[in-house]
Design a protein around this motif. Structure first.
Motif: not given
Length: 1184
Positions: A820-829
């Motif tokens: 997998h390519s890199g992760e980023d912070l989640p966008m939705v609560a």
């Protein structure tokens, strides 16, 4: 006996010195011989031969045996005293005396209690000549009481702090052995940092996070009764924060800069210093005014304990322990004083005198302080004993003058100080006995000429007889110039000659008569070797002869024995013994050595030796057994791209056949100097076909193996470089992970040089999106282990492969892996957050999951942040609020929040978590917890006691957990036998902190139970006891009243009541045997426990726990099991759950090995206190 020289300042008169010298000689001469026939006729005062120890601790589960054995003529009779008064054993059916002995047996196995027979016992053995007494025998039953019930609070402290866990074991008899274990019955590890003190406490110089545990348990092992008691487990929690700052040492024990220690002579002196500090201090010991004794000094407990065995007065002085670490050092001085219980310098000895003679009894002892010497006669203090004009007391000496038969008695010397006593019996036996000669008549003595001759004449008589020796029928008395006359009657002829042969007469005389005895002496010629064996050197296979001619006395029997090297001759037909010759035929190498001729008679023995050496013209050396010599002459043939044939020549096998050959190779191109295992072949082969890899510069060597081991390696073969080829394998451990949201990091494990198969090793890295239609993107990189693909979309699956290649070509097609390519912070609560309050301390939270695409990474779970907030200040003080966090793994959409505080206002939010971190928080949700039961009141004090009132003061609960509605006070009186009276229940308004109880009984103890209440129920209680004051006027009036217990009418009334109770008990017993029910359940229902709290229906939880043993009001007449144990069929709870009632057995190191076999002990129903009779231990230190 040797007299000590008197100091010049205490010179005795010449007459008294001569008297003492004479009497000392007489005492040793008049010891009564142990001749059975003589003892049958002689009267003798009693002598104690066996007795129980002074401090006699008995097992209360077994019969009591108190030993007392004595001898005397006539046989003595025995009597006993108990606690200083006569002990009439005939009146006690449980006590019997062993026939012909004074030993007592008390049968407590069938009935009776050991405590009933606790006391000080003394045995007296008496006959017509006097009375001997035993030591004071202090009989005490061993005790192994339970620990006092206590509620132990958990201990919480920071990393690096010091800690002392108290043990405080119950006072048993003898004292218990202390050790610390966990719930699994394993010894707790100890070190310089953690150790057990002499008092049983567990000391931590500094704590570490790994010290956190809930099962620190102190065990007390009572070896005498084979029982083990345990303390309640102690819970210790070490906060894993940054450790405290380093600090210099300070002492945990002992306290202060100095202390004192007193020990008794002969005991083990134990000095202890335990220090705390960070880092852990090290302990050193010195003696300020001297050096530590080298052979008697030992260090225990990681040098925290100094022990000196067999301590003496010379060991007194100042001892200093020094605790040192990197930040400093401190010291503590222990002043040691060695005292001494009395010990003998000269104990009195039995004295046998004849009428009219003089003598002395001397009793000398030492101690610190100096012991007091006192005398007794036949067990009675000599000051009040019947007067005897023949004796005179002079301190530690009794002087006897002109004794008569009535002077016979047994005297006791008692030396005592504050630390103990010594008691010795010594009799004075006045006998009038004519001489008796105990040596057998006409005994024949045979002696070799020119050697000493000893002729015996054992005798006895009183007064002490004089002994003379005569030779022949009419000879005169033998004089000291030629002969030696010994005090025991033996005649010694220092150099016996032929003319010493003859008959000798021993004559013993005293004023009461004369006795004589004849013995005979023969002088024999000595045995001599007149022809000795001679040294010989012979060749192997020949014959050799040794000669040994002997001359001896013809009246004695001669025996000649031959030895080889001081042992028996070999049992071989080649060895022949004929009169005075030894012949050895067919001589072998093993026959060499020393040959000895030994000539024996019944009186003497002589010997002579010669050496035999065996030689040969051409000796054959012994075979050599060793590992093989290394192979040699290695040759490579049939050289192909991937194989070669290796041949060699074996070395010498050194008399042990070769079982196999081991072949090793070296790759001079990639790993020069390292040899690797190639293969092994049978010991019968000298060639091997070897498989090879491409592009390796091979060298080979061979080792041979036999039963004795492996040979040294051979010399290496010539080098052989194989041709290069494409790689056979691809890299392993291929992975694809992103380190940033827009990249893909591809990693792998590279091939080693041996696997490259050729020069120019490189890697072809290929990748493409898993779900797209793109073609494979590729790049060729050098011999590295990582490649980074940039500009990728966030968290997209990729297919990856890595292929090896070199200058010859590519490796086979590699396997495809997914990354997998890199992760980023989640966008939705998370949305739709809902809170369901379960009870006052527990809430359940639900939320809706977020869309998978918005997570932008691997979902790790959801995280709830919750905190306690004041209403209306949710946003204002948010920066200063301490938040708690709970994480729920994976895709879970609900969770429980435990440990909430009752009657509180809370807020929370939820966030989704991936490998990169947390997403945005959901909107805060607030909720309130309902009321709960309060904690116990902070304090309870009883003040201003009067004759009929008590005033109670208290502080409200520290955690009310709601709005207090009222307080409940329960109290009940306790009488002198610890029985509880009726329980009074009283409600008090919640706004009160003081209350006065009136109309109470004077001089009465009351027990109080006090707790607060909210709408949720009753909280934990606090207990206290207090006593009203005494009415002195009524007390004085009662003391003047007549004791009605002595009135006749009262006695008659009591007898009638007792008879009525007896009849009622018989009726109840008959009803019970017929199946009647005992109304236990009805009584329990009628007196329900006021502390039992049912399950609350509103929230499904139990009320706050309270220890029913410690805090509930006690019912009148309540009982507990006598052994305080829980049977297995009644409860499945284990020792680990409860920490008491152990039935376990332990090894010497204390570890659990199975069910403990031992008898249960009775225990009082009230708490853990045992009512024991006062121990007569003081009698051990003072005899009179």
């Amino acid at each position: 006996m040797q007299l000590k020289r008197m100091p010049k300042k205490k010179r005795l008169p010449a007459g008294r010195v001569a008297l003492i010298l004479f009497l000392c000689q007489m005492i040793s001469a008049l010891e009564v011989p142990l001749d059975p026939k003589l003892l049958e006729d002689l009267v003798q005062p009693p002598t104690i031969t066996q007795q129980s120890p002074k401090d006699y601790i008995i097992d209360p589960r077994e019969n009591i045996v108190i030993q007392c054995e004595a001898k005397g003529k006539p046989p003595p009779s025995f009597s006993w005293t108990r606690n200083g008064t006569h002990f009439d054993i005939d009146k006690d059916p449980l006590v019997t005396m062993k026939p012909g002995s004074g030993t007592l047996t008390i049968n407590i196995m069938s009935e009776g209690k050991a405590e009933t027979y606790e006391g000080v016992y003394q045995c007296t053995a008496r006959n017509e000549r006097g009375a001997a007494i035993s030591n004071n025998i202090v009989v005490r039953p061993s005790r192994s009481p339970l620990w006092t019930k206590e509620k132990l609070e958990p201990i919480t402290l920071r990393n690096g702090q010091s800690l002392v866990l108290p043990c405080r074991p119950p006072l048993g008899l003898p004292p218990p052995i202390i050790f610390w274990m966990d719930n699994s019955f394993q010894r707790l590890p100890q070190s310089e940092r953690v150790s057990q003190g002499l008092n049983g406490d567990l000391y931590f110089s500094n704590v570490l996070p790994e010290d956190t545990r809930e099962d620190y348990i102190c065990y007390a092992r009572f070896n005498h009764t084979q029982t083990i008691q345990q303390k309640q487990p102690i819970s210790v929690k070490v906060i894993s924060a940054k450790p405290n700052r380093e600090r210099p040492p300070t002492f945990l024990t002992p306290e202060g800069n100095t202390s004192n220690k007193e020990e008794l002579r002969g005991n083990v002196l134990s000095l202890e210093c335990i220090a705390e500090g960070l880092p852990t201090p090290v302990i050193y010991w010195i003696k300020e005014d001297g050096t530590l004794p080298t052979n008697r000094t030992f260090y225990r407990n990681f040098k925290k304990t100094l022990q000196i065995i067999q301590v003496s007065e010379a060991d007194s002085g100042n001892y200093q322990c020094i605790a040192k670490n990197a930040l400093g050092a401190i010291h503590h001085t222990i002043s040691v004083t060695v005292k001494a219980a009395p010990y003998w310098i000269l104990a009195p000895q039995n004295l046998v005198l004849s009428p009219g003679e003089d003598g002395t009894l001397i009793c000398r002892a030492n101690g610190n302080p100096k012991p007091r010497i006192s005398w007794l006669s036949n067990g009675v203090p000599i000051e009040i004993a019947p007067d005897d004009p023949s004796r005179k007391i002079d301190g530690d000496t009794i002087i006897f003058s002109n004794v008569q038969e009535r002077s016979s008695a047994v005297y006791q010397c008692n030396a005592s100080n504050e630390y103990g006593y010594l008691l010795a019996n010594a009799f004075v036996n006045v006998l009038a006995e004519p001489p008796r000669i105990l040596t057998s008549a006409n005994t024949l003595y045979q002696v070799i000429a020119n050697r000493p001759a000893l002729l015996d004449c054992a005798f006895f008589g009183s007064p002490l007889p004089t002994v003379e020796w005569f030779k022949g029928a009419k000879g005169s008395a033998l004089r000291d110039d030629i002969y030696v006359l010994h005090e025991n009657g033996t005649l010694e002829i220092p150099v016996a000659q032929k003319d010493s042969t003859g008959t000798y007469t021993c004559v013993a005389r005293n004023k009461l008569g004369m006795a004589k005895n004849e013995v005979h002496l023969e002088i024999k010629d000595p045995t001599r070797i007149i022809k000795q064996p001679e040294y010989a050197v012979v060749q192997r296979g020949s014959t050799v002869s040794f000669e040994c001619k002997v001359k001896h006395d013809h009246t004695l029997t001669l025996t000649i024995t031959w030895l080889k090297d001081n042992g028996e001759l070999p049992s071989d037909g080649r060895f022949t013994v004929d009169k005075d010759h030894l012949e050895v035929a067919d001589v072998r190498d093993s026959d060499g050595g020393a040959y000895t001729c030994v000539a024996n008679t019944t009186l003497d023995m002589v010997s002579a030796s010669a050496v035999l050496s065996v030689v040969a013209p051409t000796p054959t050396p012994a075979p050599i057994y060793d590992v093989p010599n290394p192979p040699f002459d290695l040759e490579l043939t049939d050289q192909l791209d991937k194989s070669v044939q290796l041949s060699w020549t074996p070395g010498d096998d050194n008399n042990s056949p070769i079982t196999e050959f081991i072949i090793e190779y070296e790759d001079a191109m990639h790993e020069a100097g390292l040899w690797h295992h190639q293969t092994e072949v049978s010991g019968m082969q000298t060639t091997a076909q070897l498989k090879l890899s491409p592009y390796v510069n091979y060298s080979f060597r061979v080792m041979a193996v036999n039963s004795l081991g492996r040979s040294l390696p051979s010399e290496p073969s010539e080098q052989y470089l194989t041709k290069a080829a494409e790689p056979d394998t691809n890299p392993t451990a291929v992975e694809g992970l992103g380190s940033e949201p827009d990249n893909l990091v591809i990693t792998w494990k590279p091939l080693n040089g041996f696997e490259s198969n050729g020069p120019g090793l490189q890697y072809k890295v290929s990748w493409r999106q898993k779900d797209g239609d793109d073609e494979w993107a590729s790049v060729v990189v050098a011999n590295v282990s990582k490649y980074i693909v940039s500009g990728t979309p966030t968290f997209v699956p990729y297919l990856i492969k890595v292929q090896a290649l070199n200058d010859v070509g590519f490796a086979p097609e590699p396997a495809v892996v997914m990354g997998h390519s890199g992760e980023d912070l989640p966008m939705v609560a998370p949305g739709n957050v809902r809170v369901n309050v379960v009870n006052s301390t527990l809430a359940e939270v639900h939320w809706d999951p977020v869309p998978l695409k918005s997570i932008r990474g691997h979902l790790q779970g959801y995280r709830i942040y919750y905190w306690k907030a004041q209403e209306g200040s949710l946003k204002r003080n948010r920066r200063h609020i301490e938040k708690k966090i709970l994480t729920f793994q994976d895709s879970k959409t609900h969770g429980m929040l435990p440990g909430l505080e009752p009657f509180s206002h809370y807020a929370l939010n939820v966030r989704v978590v991936n490998g990169k971190g947390e997403g945005p928080a959901s909107p805060d949700r607030v909720f309130n917890t309902p009321e709960g039961v309060p904690s116990a009141p902070s304090s309870l004090k009883i003040v201003n006691p009067t004759l009929d009132s008590l005033t109670l003061e208290w502080d409200p609960p520290s955690r009310p957990n709601g709005i207090l509605t009222e307080y409940t006070l329960k109290y009940q009186p306790i009488n002198s036998t610890h029985e509880l009276g009726p329980l009074v229940d009283l409600k008090i308004p919640a706004n009160k902190t003081r209350w006065t109880l009136k109309n109470l009984n004077f001089s009465t103890r009351y027990k109080f139970y006090f707790y607060a209440q909210t709408a949720a129920g009753s909280g934990s209680q606090i207990t206290e006891e207090a006593v009203t004051t005494v009415d002195e006027g009524k007390l004085a009036m009662a003391s003047r009243q007549v004791d009605i217990a002595t009135q006749g009418w009262f006695i008659g009334l009591m007898c009638a009541v007792a008879l009525l109770i007896l009849i009622l008990l018989i009726v109840c017993f008959i009803r019970r045997n017929k199946g009647g029910k005992y109304p236990v359940k009805e009584k329990e229902d009628a007196h329900a426990d006021p502390e039992i709290q049912p399950m609350k229906e509103d929230d499904g939880t139990f009320g706050e726990y309270s220890d029913a043993e410690d805090h509930k009001p006690l019912k009148k007449g309540s009982r507990t099991p006598s052994d305080r144990t829980v049977k297995k069929e009644d409860s499945d709870d284990s020792l680990v759950d409860y920490g008491e009632g152990v039935n376990g057995q332990f090894n010497e190191d204390g570890s659990f090995i199975g069910q403990y076999s031992g008898k249960k002990e009775k225990e009082p129903a009230e708490g853990n206190e045992s009512s024991e009779a006062p121990s007569p231990v003081n009698a051990m230190n003072s005899f009179v």
